[in-house]
Design a protein around this motif. Sequence first.
Motif, mmCIF file in Angstrom:
data_model
loop_
_atom_site.group_PDB
_atom_site.id
_atom_site.type_symbol
_atom_site.label_atom_id
_atom_site.label_comp_id
_atom_site.label_asym_id
_atom_site.label_seq_id
_atom_site.Cartn_x
_atom_site.Cartn_y
_atom_site.Cartn_z
ATOM 1 N N GLU A 78 0.829 -1.200 0.000
ATOM 2 C CA GLU A 78 0.000 0.000 0.000
ATOM 3 C C GLU A 78 0.866 1.253 0.000
ATOM 4 O OE1 GLU A 78 -2.441 -0.563 3.408
ATOM 5 O OE2 GLU A 78 -4.054 -1.501 2.263
ATOM 6 N N GLU A 79 1.979 1.198 0.742
ATOM 7 C CA GLU A 79 2.875 2.347 0.793
ATOM 8 C C GLU A 79 3.386 2.704 -0.594
ATOM 9 O OE1 GLU A 79 7.224 3.639 2.590
ATOM 10 O OE2 GLU A 79 6.473 1.609 2.860
ATOM 11 N N ALA A 80 3.605 1.683 -1.419
ATOM 12 C CA ALA A 80 4.164 1.917 -2.743
ATOM 13 C C ALA A 80 3.139 2.506 -3.708
ATOM 14 C CB ALA A 80 4.708 0.600 -3.318
ATOM 15 N N VAL A 81 1.844 2.267 -3.446
ATOM 16 C CA VAL A 81 0.842 2.683 -4.430
ATOM 17 C C VAL A 81 -0.090 3.775 -3.919
ATOM 18 C CG1 VAL A 81 0.890 0.459 -5.586
ATOM 19 C CG2 VAL A 81 -0.748 0.827 -3.746
ATOM 20 N N GLU A 82 -0.208 3.913 -2.591
ATOM 21 C CA GLU A 82 -1.184 4.851 -2.045
ATOM 22 C C GLU A 82 -0.537 6.187 -1.677
ATOM 23 O OE1 GLU A 82 -4.373 4.477 -1.975
ATOM 24 O OE2 GLU A 82 -4.395 2.422 -2.682
ATOM 25 N N ILE A 83 0.008 6.873 -2.653
ATOM 26 C CA ILE A 83 0.550 8.200 -2.407
ATOM 27 C C ILE A 83 -0.599 9.139 -2.051
ATOM 28 C CG2 ILE A 83 1.701 10.186 -3.463
ATOM 29 C CD1 ILE A 83 3.318 8.231 -5.124
ATOM 30 N N GLY A 84 -0.408 9.890 -0.971
ATOM 31 C CA GLY A 84 -1.456 10.788 -0.534
ATOM 32 C C GLY A 84 -2.405 10.191 0.472
ATOM 33 N N ASP A 85 -2.160 8.958 0.892
ATOM 34 C CA ASP A 85 -2.994 8.341 1.917
ATOM 35 C C ASP A 85 -2.099 7.899 3.063
ATOM 36 O OD1 ASP A 85 -5.203 7.437 3.209
ATOM 37 O OD2 ASP A 85 -5.352 5.546 2.123
ATOM 38 N N LEU A 86 -2.658 7.909 4.261
ATOM 39 C CA LEU A 86 -1.919 7.480 5.438
ATOM 40 C C LEU A 86 -1.906 5.953 5.483
ATOM 41 C CD1 LEU A 86 -0.636 8.979 7.933
ATOM 42 C CD2 LEU A 86 -2.684 8.313 9.184
ATOM 43 N N VAL A 87 -0.710 5.368 5.599
ATOM 44 C CA VAL A 87 -0.564 3.912 5.576
ATOM 45 C C VAL A 87 0.023 3.450 6.903
ATOM 46 C CG1 VAL A 87 0.584 1.957 4.455
ATOM 47 C CG2 VAL A 87 -0.236 3.882 3.085
ATOM 48 N N ARG A 88 -0.636 2.499 7.540
ATOM 49 C CA ARG A 88 -0.105 1.937 8.774
ATOM 50 C C ARG A 88 0.931 0.870 8.429
ATOM 51 N NH1 ARG A 88 -4.130 -0.795 13.004
ATOM 52 N NH2 ARG A 88 -5.129 1.243 12.760
ATOM 53 N N LEU A 89 2.157 1.068 8.924
ATOM 54 C CA LEU A 89 3.232 0.130 8.648
ATOM 55 C C LEU A 89 3.343 -0.955 9.698
ATOM 56 C CD1 LEU A 89 6.068 2.584 7.523
ATOM 57 C CD2 LEU A 89 4.419 1.356 6.096
ATOM 58 N N LEU A 90 3.131 -0.581 10.964
ATOM 59 C CA LEU A 90 3.350 -1.538 12.041
ATOM 60 C C LEU A 90 2.561 -1.111 13.261
ATOM 61 C CD1 LEU A 90 5.064 -4.084 12.810
ATOM 62 C CD2 LEU A 90 6.770 -2.509 13.738
ATOM 63 N N THR A 91 1.880 -2.073 13.880
ATOM 64 C CA THR A 91 1.164 -1.820 15.122
ATOM 65 C C THR A 91 2.090 -2.103 16.295
ATOM 66 O OG1 THR A 91 -0.948 -2.432 14.107
ATOM 67 C CG2 THR A 91 -0.862 -2.411 16.506
ATOM 68 N N LEU A 92 2.115 -1.182 17.255
ATOM 69 C CA LEU A 92 2.999 -1.298 18.409
ATOM 70 C C LEU A 92 2.194 -1.438 19.696
ATOM 71 C CD1 LEU A 92 5.411 1.645 17.547
ATOM 72 C CD2 LEU A 92 5.779 -0.768 17.035
ATOM 73 N N GLN A 93 2.855 -1.964 20.715
ATOM 74 C CA GLN A 93 2.302 -1.984 22.056
ATOM 75 C C GLN A 93 0.852 -2.461 22.097
ATOM 76 O OE1 GLN A 93 3.935 -1.540 24.928
ATOM 77 N NE2 GLN A 93 5.793 -1.375 23.717
ATOM 78 N N THR A 94 0.664 -3.669 21.630
ATOM 79 C CA THR A 94 -0.617 -4.376 21.752
ATOM 80 C C THR A 94 -1.793 -3.595 21.177
ATOM 81 O OG1 THR A 94 -1.105 -3.513 23.964
ATOM 82 C CG2 THR A 94 0.232 -5.500 23.833
ATOM 83 N N ILE B 267 3.098 2.782 13.870
ATOM 84 C CA ILE B 267 3.950 3.588 13.012
ATOM 85 C C ILE B 267 3.226 3.722 11.671
ATOM 86 C CG2 ILE B 267 6.159 3.719 11.793
ATOM 87 C CD1 ILE B 267 7.404 2.120 14.046
ATOM 88 N N VAL B 268 3.012 4.952 11.231
ATOM 89 C CA VAL B 268 2.286 5.195 9.988
ATOM 90 C C VAL B 268 3.139 6.075 9.077
ATOM 91 C CG1 VAL B 268 0.025 4.966 11.076
ATOM 92 C CG2 VAL B 268 1.084 7.216 10.917
ATOM 93 N N GLU B 269 2.846 5.993 7.782
ATOM 94 C CA GLU B 269 3.609 6.736 6.776
ATOM 95 C C GLU B 269 2.664 7.487 5.856
ATOM 96 O OE1 GLU B 269 5.306 7.216 2.689
ATOM 97 O OE2 GLU B 269 3.639 5.975 3.383
ATOM 98 N N PHE B 270 3.082 8.694 5.451
ATOM 99 C CA PHE B 270 2.309 9.505 4.512
ATOM 100 C C PHE B 270 3.256 10.083 3.480
ATOM 101 C CE2 PHE B 270 0.616 13.616 3.093
ATOM 102 C CZ PHE B 270 -0.654 13.244 2.656
ATOM 103 N N THR B 271 3.029 9.750 2.194
ATOM 104 C CA THR B 271 3.825 10.325 1.113
ATOM 105 C C THR B 271 3.104 11.570 0.601
ATOM 106 O OG1 THR B 271 4.702 8.159 0.482
ATOM 107 C CG2 THR B 271 4.858 9.923 -1.138
ATOM 108 N N VAL B 272 3.771 12.705 0.681
ATOM 109 C CA VAL B 272 3.147 13.993 0.365
ATOM 110 C C VAL B 272 2.979 14.129 -1.145
ATOM 111 C CG1 VAL B 272 3.345 16.492 0.560
ATOM 112 C CG2 VAL B 272 4.213 15.018 2.411
ATOM 113 N N PRO B 273 1.731 14.231 -1.641
ATOM 114 C CA PRO B 273 1.528 14.458 -3.079
ATOM 115 C C PRO B 273 2.067 15.835 -3.483
ATOM 116 C CG PRO B 273 -0.519 13.795 -1.977
ATOM 117 C CD PRO B 273 0.474 14.127 -0.910
ATOM 118 N N HIS B 274 2.386 15.985 -4.758
ATOM 119 C CA HIS B 274 2.987 17.239 -5.211
ATOM 120 C C HIS B 274 1.975 18.380 -5.298
ATOM 121 C CE1 HIS B 274 7.076 15.834 -5.997
ATOM 122 N NE2 HIS B 274 6.517 14.684 -6.342
#
Length: 252
Positions: free
Chosen positions: A128-144, A149-156
């Motif tokens: 999803e991170e590779a294709v969903e530019i402009g959307d917030l993507v959850r990479l990993l859930t922490l602490q139960t 940790i989430v990632e957002f690729t800023v559209p131009h």
Amino acid sequence: MKVVIVGAGSVGSSIARELLAHKHEILLIDLKPEVIGRSGLRGAHWLVGDACELSTLQGAKVEEADVVVSATGDDKVNLVVSLLAKTEFGVGRTVGRVNNPKNDWMFNDSWGVDVAVNTPQLMTALVEEAVEIGDLVRLLTLQTGVSAIVEFTVPHDSHVIGRTVGEIRWPEDSTLVAILRDHAPITPSRDDVIDGGDELFFVTTIAAEDELRALLSADAVETAGAVRPAGEVPADAGRVEQQVPEDDGFDG
């Protein structure tokens, strides 16, 4: 750091190999003695036995471990090992491998799991991170399941381009921890200007994800409270600003 890894299959061996390369002390526990010879691991310590038995964990001196990793292909084993490591031996940090995504809900503090690694979920997030530019993507859930940790690729064409980190009112319980720009990581300061194509990494509570997603979305242009006037100091000092004194920013 001393790390005990239960399960010396492909996953456990790969983890051990990486940790050994970083000079950590590694003990692998596996039922099958033949895995020792075929692992190709140099410098690791080995114990043949059933990690679900207290006597095996006692023999491994698990109480001296900084981290216990349960990396077998059996979710029941991974849960039992995590529970024993946490409750019987007081291990500070446990990591459990989730083989069947349907069992993900059990990998929490009730079973002594500090961090659950769900490989299909992680791979999905990376796709999803590779294709969903402009959307917030959850990479990993922490602490139960409380934080992620989430990632957002800023559209131009994003409304946050040209804004500084300090100008944006980030949601409660969301912290911008890194900016990846031109494949180089940047430790964010309040004066850093966001650019198109930047990858923003946050640690956030699950509850704050939707608010963060709404702030960064294309529909959030100049929404009330999203951006503070230049030079205004936030009342709560913000998540990013409060990490260091204001007079020296984030350079220290």
